[in-house]
Design a protein around this motif. Sequence first.
Motif, short mmCIF file in Angstrom:
data_model
loop_
_atom_site.label_atom_id
_atom_site.label_comp_id
_atom_site.label_asym_id
_atom_site.label_seq_id
_atom_site.Cartn_x
_atom_site.Cartn_y
_atom_site.Cartn_z
N HIS A 139 -7.39 0.49 -5.43
CA HIS A 139 -8.19 1.55 -4.80
C HIS A 139 -7.29 2.60 -4.13
CE1 HIS A 139 -11.84 -0.52 -5.76
NE2 HIS A 139 -11.50 -1.59 -5.06
N LYS A 140 -6.17 2.15 -3.56
CA LYS A 140 -5.23 3.10 -2.94
C LYS A 140 -4.59 3.98 -4.00
CE LYS A 140 -2.55 4.68 0.44
NZ LYS A 140 -3.06 5.42 1.61
N TYR A 157 0.68 4.25 -2.83
CA TYR A 157 0.60 5.69 -2.55
C TYR A 157 1.48 6.48 -3.53
CZ TYR A 157 1.38 10.15 -0.17
OH TYR A 157 1.50 11.49 0.12
N ALA A 185 -7.27 -3.83 -3.06
CA ALA A 185 -7.01 -2.65 -2.23
C ALA A 185 -5.85 -1.82 -2.80
CB ALA A 185 -6.70 -3.06 -0.79
N TYR A 186 -4.94 -2.49 -3.49
CA TYR A 186 -3.82 -1.78 -4.13
C TYR A 186 -4.35 -0.79 -5.17
CZ TYR A 186 0.38 -1.21 -7.05
OH TYR A 186 1.42 -0.70 -7.78
N HIS A 207 -7.37 6.45 -5.22
CA HIS A 207 -7.72 7.42 -4.17
C HIS A 207 -6.63 8.47 -4.02
CE1 HIS A 207 -9.47 8.95 -0.45
NE2 HIS A 207 -8.27 8.85 0.11
N THR A 208 -5.37 8.03 -4.05
CA THR A 208 -4.25 8.97 -3.94
C THR A 208 -4.17 9.88 -5.15
OG1 THR A 208 -3.02 7.29 -2.68
CG2 THR A 208 -1.77 9.16 -3.55
N LEU A 264 0.82 -1.22 0.00
CA LEU A 264 0.00 0.00 0.00
C LEU A 264 0.85 1.26 0.00
CD1 LEU A 264 -2.89 -1.04 2.42
CD2 LEU A 264 -2.97 -0.79 -0.07
#
Length: 401
Positions: free
Chosen positions: A357-358, A324, A354-355, A361-362, A320
């Motif tokens: 989505h991170k 970012y 989740a990778y 989102h960033t 994660l």
Amino acid sequence: MDKGVNPVVEELLHRHSPKFYGMKEVYRCIHQENFITKAELLKRTNMKQTTVVRHLDALKEYGLIRIASYDESSGGRPPALYAIEPEAAFIIGIALSRVETTITIVNMSFQPVASETFQMTEKHTPSHTISLLKETIASLLEEHHIDINALLGIGIGTVGPLDRKKGIMYPEGFVAPGWHKVAIVEEMKKTFQTDIFLENGANTAALYESLRNHGGNKTILYCISGWGLRCGVLANGAIMQSRKGDASSFGEMIIDVSSGRTLASYISYHQIATEVVRMIKASERKTDFYPDLNDNKNEIMEYVLEELKKGNSVIENVVLESAYYYGIGLANMVNILHPEVVVLNSELIHVYPAYYHKVIHTAEAFIFQNHQQEPLFQQAEDAENPISVGACALTFQSKIG
């Protein structure tokens, strides 16, 4: 009976005389829309009705288009819906990477007819790989009863740098030796007497997304991340080509000025594997993580992917953090290129959502005036090989343009 090419296909798509230009434009419109009426063709082409009718009659006579069905009528005879004839010709697309190579055969509708993949190992030198490509293509053509003369062309999407005009590859990072200054187009032409087009795989993948999204003149950013980062860009429907044919330049974006570290250095599998080993060695509970530490980055990444499936929080934190920095770099690309569609392709995304989505989102947090740009973010499809099918699209566009 073998499927042979209609000789008019080659003539239509290769010639540039006024006579064939108008017919080609009508064919292009039918191909783009899948189903289209004569009235819509008149609007799209700005040609006289008699001219469009003449081209339609000729295309039907040559077997390049057909009347697929009839549209609903508002009174009187229902209008015909024209479509291309899918098996008028076939196109071969090759996706050649450091990990695996895929050969795909599509018809004129870009529907896959055949496909085969082989892994790239230390034995796959350029000469061995090219021989295997030729053997595989010949086998697929025979199996599906396609005459070699039915090929409209061959597209190759691969790892740069490369020289498109000379058809030469200059890649790095292949396991097998000899991958430098590989005249792949010349070698393939010794067997297949057809037009062969060479392009970076990230760009052909972007072309595939244009097909999938009915992109037309959209601007698309396609990012492939793994051991490195390769990005392909379509600007208003056309490939944005770098002079060196290298799609990895986006990965050289500086993220940390003080250290000079690049985007690729933060998000590559090399960095993730290195950081995972560092954290494991620093842990007092090594046996809970990876008991046989070594320098084999491939094995470490296999372990990382498996542990992500199990919910290993230590591994998740490392991945994660990489996501970012990927998001920051992606925001920079969006701020410069203003793409309408952004597609991310990575094994990490498929294994660990989740990778993805991170990253998104960033990126959204750092995109300048995001409320005005609002690019459409997508994960790459896993069903077909986007690079090889995109290479087919490259061949078609190169012939019809």
